[in-house]
Design an enzyme around this catalytic site. Structure first.
Site, PDB file in Angstrom:
ATOM      1  N   GLY A  42       0.864  -1.176   0.000  1.00 45.50           N
ATOM      2  CA  GLY A  42       0.000   0.000   0.000  1.00 45.50           C
ATOM      3  C   GLY A  42       0.900   1.226   0.000  1.00 45.50           C
ATOM      4  O   GLY A  42       2.073   1.151  -0.390  1.00 45.50           O
ATOM      5  N   LEU A  43       0.378   2.352   0.459  1.00 46.73           N
ATOM      6  CA  LEU A  43       1.207   3.561   0.445  1.00 46.73           C
ATOM      7  C   LEU A  43       2.511   3.347   1.182  1.00 46.73           C
ATOM      8  O   LEU A  43       3.580   3.708   0.704  1.00 46.73           O
ATOM      9  CB  LEU A  43       0.446   4.721   1.088  1.00 46.73           C
ATOM     10  CG  LEU A  43      -0.622   5.356   0.230  1.00 46.73           C
ATOM     11  CD1 LEU A  43      -1.226   6.553   0.945  1.00 46.73           C
ATOM     12  CD2 LEU A  43      -0.051   5.794  -1.110  1.00 46.73           C
ATOM     13  N   ALA A  44       2.446   2.756   2.367  1.00 49.85           N
ATOM     14  CA  ALA A  44       3.655   2.597   3.175  1.00 49.85           C
ATOM     15  C   ALA A  44       4.622   1.628   2.501  1.00 49.85           C
ATOM     16  O   ALA A  44       5.803   1.941   2.313  1.00 49.85           O
ATOM     17  CB  ALA A  44       3.282   2.112   4.575  1.00 49.85           C
ATOM     18  N   GLY A  45       4.120   0.461   2.113  1.00 54.08           N
ATOM     19  CA  GLY A  45       4.999  -0.570   1.569  1.00 54.08           C
ATOM     20  C   GLY A  45       5.539  -0.233   0.190  1.00 54.08           C
ATOM     21  O   GLY A  45       6.727  -0.431  -0.095  1.00 54.08           O
ATOM     22  N   HIS A 266     -15.489   6.130  11.974  1.00 51.48           N
ATOM     23  CA  HIS A 266     -15.633   7.290  11.096  1.00 51.48           C
ATOM     24  C   HIS A 266     -17.084   7.757  11.054  1.00 51.48           C
ATOM     25  O   HIS A 266     -17.986   6.951  10.861  1.00 51.48           O
ATOM     26  CB  HIS A 266     -15.173   6.912   9.686  1.00 51.48           C
ATOM     27  CG  HIS A 266     -14.912   8.082   8.817  1.00 51.48           C
ATOM     28  ND1 HIS A 266     -15.914   8.901   8.370  1.00 51.48           N
ATOM     29  CD2 HIS A 266     -13.759   8.590   8.311  1.00 51.48           C
ATOM     30  CE1 HIS A 266     -15.382   9.854   7.628  1.00 51.48           C
ATOM     31  NE2 HIS A 266     -14.081   9.693   7.574  1.00 51.48           N
ATOM     32  N   SER A 284     -16.443  10.385   2.127  1.00 49.63           N
ATOM     33  CA  SER A 284     -15.333  11.167   2.662  1.00 49.63           C
ATOM     34  C   SER A 284     -15.789  12.249   3.630  1.00 49.63           C
ATOM     35  O   SER A 284     -16.784  12.935   3.428  1.00 49.63           O
ATOM     36  CB  SER A 284     -14.559  11.835   1.540  1.00 49.63           C
ATOM     37  OG  SER A 284     -13.677  12.780   2.104  1.00 49.63           O
ATOM     38  N   ARG A 330     -13.244  13.329  14.239  1.00 53.95           N
ATOM     39  CA  ARG A 330     -14.043  12.135  13.971  1.00 53.95           C
ATOM     40  C   ARG A 330     -14.658  11.478  15.190  1.00 53.95           C
ATOM     41  O   ARG A 330     -15.836  11.129  15.182  1.00 53.95           O
ATOM     42  CB  ARG A 330     -13.144  11.103  13.301  1.00 53.95           C
ATOM     43  CG  ARG A 330     -12.766  11.576  11.969  1.00 53.95           C
ATOM     44  CD  ARG A 330     -11.902  10.605  11.266  1.00 53.95           C
ATOM     45  NE  ARG A 330     -11.723  11.138   9.937  1.00 53.95           N
ATOM     46  CZ  ARG A 330     -10.899  10.657   9.037  1.00 53.95           C
ATOM     47  NH1 ARG A 330     -10.168   9.601   9.328  1.00 53.95           N
ATOM     48  NH2 ARG A 330     -10.814  11.204   7.871  1.00 53.95           N
ATOM     49  N   LEU A 441      -2.595   9.013   5.088  1.00 52.27           N
ATOM     50  CA  LEU A 441      -1.864   8.984   3.826  1.00 52.27           C
ATOM     51  C   LEU A 441      -0.499   9.631   4.045  1.00 52.27           C
ATOM     52  O   LEU A 441       0.530   9.134   3.596  1.00 52.27           O
ATOM     53  CB  LEU A 441      -2.649   9.727   2.749  1.00 52.27           C
ATOM     54  CG  LEU A 441      -4.055   9.182   2.460  1.00 52.27           C
ATOM     55  CD1 LEU A 441      -4.739  10.006   1.369  1.00 52.27           C
ATOM     56  CD2 LEU A 441      -3.990   7.722   2.032  1.00 52.27           C
TER      57      LEU A 441
END
Ligand SMILES: Cc1cc2nc3c(=O)[nH]c(=O)nc-3n(C[C@H](O)[C@H](O)[C@H](O)COP(=O)(O)OP(=O)(O)OC[C@H]3O[C@@H](n4cnc5c(N)ncnc54)[C@H](O)[C@@H]3O)c2cc1C
Ligand code: FES
Lengths: 637, 255
Positions: A42-45, A266, A284, A330, A441
């Protein structure tokens, strides 16, 4: 044991720069001798694997989907924060830092948060250079919007698909390295065990989800970038395949699990419509920029929403939190929605919903602009509900969304097991007890692009490359265990389906350890889980065999892990006798219903050590020190 | 409640492609989907059928899916001959049963294309799409080498155009819908995204030739302007991006 996060000391503005200088480096010529295993893209990996590949490390990356482009980061809608201060509205690194520490209800490590705020600006630059099509204004400059929990506009976005565009950016960088041969990618591959040699993480055991082959991959370091665990609630905004499995198997091999009870619910999701439902869809939070939340003022007001006049509407967020209004954070917005529904003023099926109304915004700005901002969200809403959000207020209800808890890591993102690094949503680090919108993110990409490339060198420089090979007895042992576990799952041959168990578990956890928790409800969870576990192993039915695609087998393994993990979540929630962020204990609240923290007794991160499935885990504490911000009651009034 | 829903549930006849593995012969099997409401998504309907099959000891139907909200591009089924079922701008996972009525017969098949071998039942191997991206679908910038985000100005028009192209979810419906099994819409969208941005221009030429070559090596067919791809695309990606791809390719010949 008292844990040490090893944060650098001194003036906070200088901590990361100082630390970067003090860390060891790996000589460029030696980098290719080190193999790094990256689990999750994902974003991190993906950002980590690409960046490490660019540096010359020998990288192997794994994901369970058929392509790295499909990680659940793809689903993030609203945006990504950075302290650029382009709008000139008073933002700064210090403000982003402060907002994040406060937003996390003072349960995160200061130095880590500072670093996040500091590198946030580099992330935007990097993504722009990759060709991420962020929204622009007519002058061609980057556009910003505001998000919950902040009074400045610091959120960068790409329509309602920011996560998709950022992930595709990271995926393109990763693809470039795959082509260059520095990264070898293994899609449709699930990590099922961590290989630990002499106390250090040196490999993983995986199952090839197409052929069923179980094998070991060894490396000099292992990075877990496997996302969050809120599918423990069964229904959540996560993808169907998101699981705690990678983290749980690492936990069982000695990695500490920190703050599992910090889960984010959320506020703006489409309400559940029936028992058959398989997941919940997020709308969102950016919608709260222009949409107003309300419920009927009076009980039993069954008029269609558009027939309810202004004086009979309760804009409860604006009423309760005048300065933040619909942009309250939230956890607060979710609890407020629940409060209205508990009070019997909820709308829609079962009274579990509130309105999110765009009437005023459309009047003010025109439907065209609203469509431009949120068009895809309105479309998605209509696909699911068959209702037109431009004409009738949307109905929303809170849903499990994000895990602030995760494996414990130090300032270098390394767990208590040397060589095991944890990035992105999978670690526990910067968000404390509550995450602010548009900052996951940011964190995933900060960890992958700008932190791990430095901190991993500090570890690798102290190890001998290639010290462990696949013929090591620990590998054979691990493969044997994974095979035995698989065979056990296949041999129960009972009567209930895997989903049936997951539904039961999810219901138990959502009702008793969801938005509101109490000693009684949590004790109930802890009492009931052993029976679910036992029944699972006696009565689950997994068809097929292990030597081919077998989605039931995959789900069975993930469900078995969730059942065990749920107990840890409940234990952590039970032991934390305070309310903070996403963790709301009904016993600990102010008269007006706001969360009551107990800094004297609970200003620490709780890191749990595995002691056996039937034994209580051991608690280790990492005390939190606040030197750059003043501890305060978190108020958004 | 129960009376209400009992009245509104549907029973459907499913005719589903079953295939044990890549080299095994496949065949259609018939199943009944019972107690389905208009609010079930198509995949939730299949979940119900699968739960029944498991209880009967029959292996459930394998299908790819993950986000179930139309963005990951994992779900991939041909329904009654149409990729994703034929509802405009909708993935299978977002298709809802209100589009069907009680007693309907529904044919369900996998993506069929030379470049997408079937792995099992409705699950295919789409790694060829990744290989096209690996052949040039990126701007070559190393981490850390970027100038300030606002140092590169991009007109709103160009940014919007790039975003229109970048919305592709890589599901492969365009390939499945194309009589030639071409991946021109997929490739065209990526090439157009970069062609419209200053960041991507430097390597425009090698990108286009590299990606087109990869497309051919992977076994995708050629475009003969049927435009079935655009009709099937759940994100409404426009065939103008195929024209742009062709233009960008022509440029490489004359540069
Ligand atoms: C609907 C939605 C909307 C969101 N919107 C926003 C937003 O607007 N702004 C924001 O900042 N944040 C948002 N978030 C949160 C944010 O998207 C996530 O926290 C973040 O993207 C997580 O990234 P990650 O890389 O840590 O994990 P993921 O993207 O989830 O990636 C996990 C990876 O691990 C792999 N994996 C997992 N387990 C295994 C295993 N056992 N073996 C092998 N591989 C494995 C998966 O294949 C995948 O590649 C949103 C989240 C959701 C669900
Ligand atoms: S499952 Fe993700 S797009 Fe359908």
């Amino acid at each position: 044991m008292i844990l040490d996060g090893k944060s650098p000391t001194g003036p906070i503005e200088q901590t990361w720069d100082k630390h970067r200088f003090e860390m060891k480096l790996v000589n460029p010529a030696n980098k290719r001798k080190y193999k790094v295993l990256v689990v999750g893209t994902g974003l991190a990996g993906a950002s980590a694997a690409a960046s490490l590949g660019e540096l010359g490390y020998n990288v192997e990356a794994f994901c369970y989907q058929d392509s790295p482009r499909r990680a659940h980061s793809i689903a993030a809608q609203g945006g990504i924060n950075a302290a650029k201060n382009y709008p000139n509205d008073g933002d700064s690194i210090r403000r982003l830092f402060y907002d994040t520490v406060k937003g996390g209800d003072f349960r995160s490590r200061e130095a880590d948060v500072w670093r996040l705020a500091q590198v946030s600006n580099n992330i935007i630059d990097q993504c722009v250079a990759q060709g991420v099509p962020f929204a622009r204004d007519y002058g061609g400059y980057l556009d910003n919007r505001s998000f919950g929990g902040a009074q400045v506009s610091r959120t960068f976005y790409a329509r309602g698909q920011t996560g998709q565009q950022l992930l595709l950016g990271a995926y393109s960088a990763l693809s470039r390295q795959i082509k260059a041969g520095t990264v070898k990618m293994y899609p449709r591959t699930e990590m099922l065990d961590l290989v630990v040699v002499d106390g250090e993480a040196k490999g993983i055991t995986i199952r090839d989800l197409v052929t069923g082959e179980v094998r070991c991959h060894v490396g000099d370091a292992v990075l877990l970038c496997t996302g969050g665990y809120v599918n423990v609630f069964y229904l959540s905004t996560n993808a169907m395949g998101c699981s705690v499995t990678a983290l749980w198997r690492a936990y069982k091999k000695g990695a500490y699990f920190a703050n599992p009870c910090y889960t984010q619910i959320h506020p703006t999701c489409i309400p559940q419509s029936g028992d058959y439902q398989s997941k919940l869809t997020l709308m969102s939070e950016s919608l709260r920029n222009d949409g107003r939340c309300w419920v009927p003022k009076n009980h039993d007001d069954n008029r269609p929403p558009n027939d309810i006049p202004e004086e009979d509407r309760d804009y409860y967020l604006e009423r309760k939190y005048p300065s933040f209004g619909n942009l309250a954070p939230r956890d607060i917005a979710s609890r407020a929605a629940k409060e209205q529904c508990d009070d019997g003023r909820g709308v829609g099926p079962g009274g579990r919903g509130v309105y999110l109304d765009f009437r005023d915004a459309i009047e003010r700005l025109g439907a065209g602009l609203i469509r431009e901002r949120y068009g895809n969200l309105f479309e998605m809403y209509e696909l699911i509900t068959a209702e037109d959000g431009y004409k009738v207020p949307m109905r929303i209800y809170p849903a499990p969304h994000y895990a602030m808890g995760g494996l414990w890591v130090d300032y270098n993102l390394m767990s208590n097991l040397p060589g095991l690094f944890v990035l992105g949503e999978a670690n526990f680090s910067v968000h404390g007890a509550n995450r602010l919108g548009a900052s996951a993110l940011m964190q995933g990409l900060a960890d992958g692009y700008f932190i791990i490339p430095y901190t991993i060198a500090d570890y690798l420089a102290q190890t001998r490359p290639g010290a462990v090979t696949t013929d090591h007895p620990e590998c054979a042992q691990s493969i044997e265990e994974v095979n035995a576990y698989r065979d056990r799952l296949l041999s129960v041959n009972g009567k209930r389906t895997v989903t049936d168990f997951m539904r039961e578990l999810g219901h138990l956890i959502w009702e008793n350890a969801g938005m509101a928790r109490s000693e009684e409800s949590l004790t109930e969870v802890i009492d009931k889980i052993p029976a679910i576990r036992e029944e699972f192993w006696q009565n689950v039915r997994v068809t097929g065999n292990g030597n081919q695609v077998n989605q039931q087998l995959e789900n069975a393994g993930r469900t078995a892990d969730f059942v065990e993990f749920a107990e840890l979540l409940a234990r952590d929630a039970l032991h934390r006798r305070e309310s903070c962020g996403g963790h709301f204990r009904v016993e600990y609240q102010y008269e007006d219903g706001e969360a009551k923290r107990d800094d004297e007794n609970f200003s620490y991160s709780a890191a749990w050590e595995f002691k056996g499935v039937d034994r209580e885990p051991e608690l280790h504490k990492e005390p939190l020190k606040f030197e750059s911000v003043e501890l305060a009651v978190r108020s958004y009034k | 409640m129960s009376e209400h829903t009992a009245h509104e549930t549907m029973t459907l006849k499913l005719i589903v492609w079953r295939q044990k593995g890549p080299d095994e012969p496949g065949r259609f099997e018939t199943y009944l989907a019972r107690d389905i409401t208009e609010h079930h998504s198509f995949l939730e309907m299949l979940d119900v059928v699968n739960e029944d099959l498991i209880r009967e000891g029959i292996e459930p139907i394998v299908f790819d899916h993950d986000c179930r909200e139309g963005i990951c591009g994992t779900c991939s089924q041909v329904i009654n001959g149409l990729a994703h079922g034929g509802q405009t701008r909708t993935t299978v996972c977002q298709l809802h049963m209100r589009k069907f009525k009680d007693g309907d017969t529904i044919y369900i098949e996998p993506w069929r294309a030379k470049a997408f071998p079937i792995l099992k039942d409705l699950m295919v191997d789409r790694s060829a799409l990744d290989r096209i991206i690996q052949a040039g679908g990126y701007a070559s910038v190393n981490t850390g080498a970027a100038p300030d985000g606002n140092a590169i100005l991009i007109s709103k028009e160009d940014a919007d155009y790039a975003m229109d192209a970048a919305e592709c979810i890589g599901c492969g419906a365009c390939v499945a819908a194309c009589p030639n099994g071409a991946a021109m819409l997929f490739t065209g969208a990526k090439v157009s995204q970069f062609a419209s941005l200053p960041q991507g221009r430097e390597e425009g030429r090698i990108r286009v030739t590299g990606m087109l070559q990869a497309m051919q090596e992977c076994g995708f067919g050629n475009c003969t302007n049927h435009y079935e791809c655009q009709a099937a695309c759940p994100k409404g990606i426009d065939v103008k991006f195929i024209a742009r791809l062709n233009r960008e390719y022509l440029k490489t010949l004359f540069m």
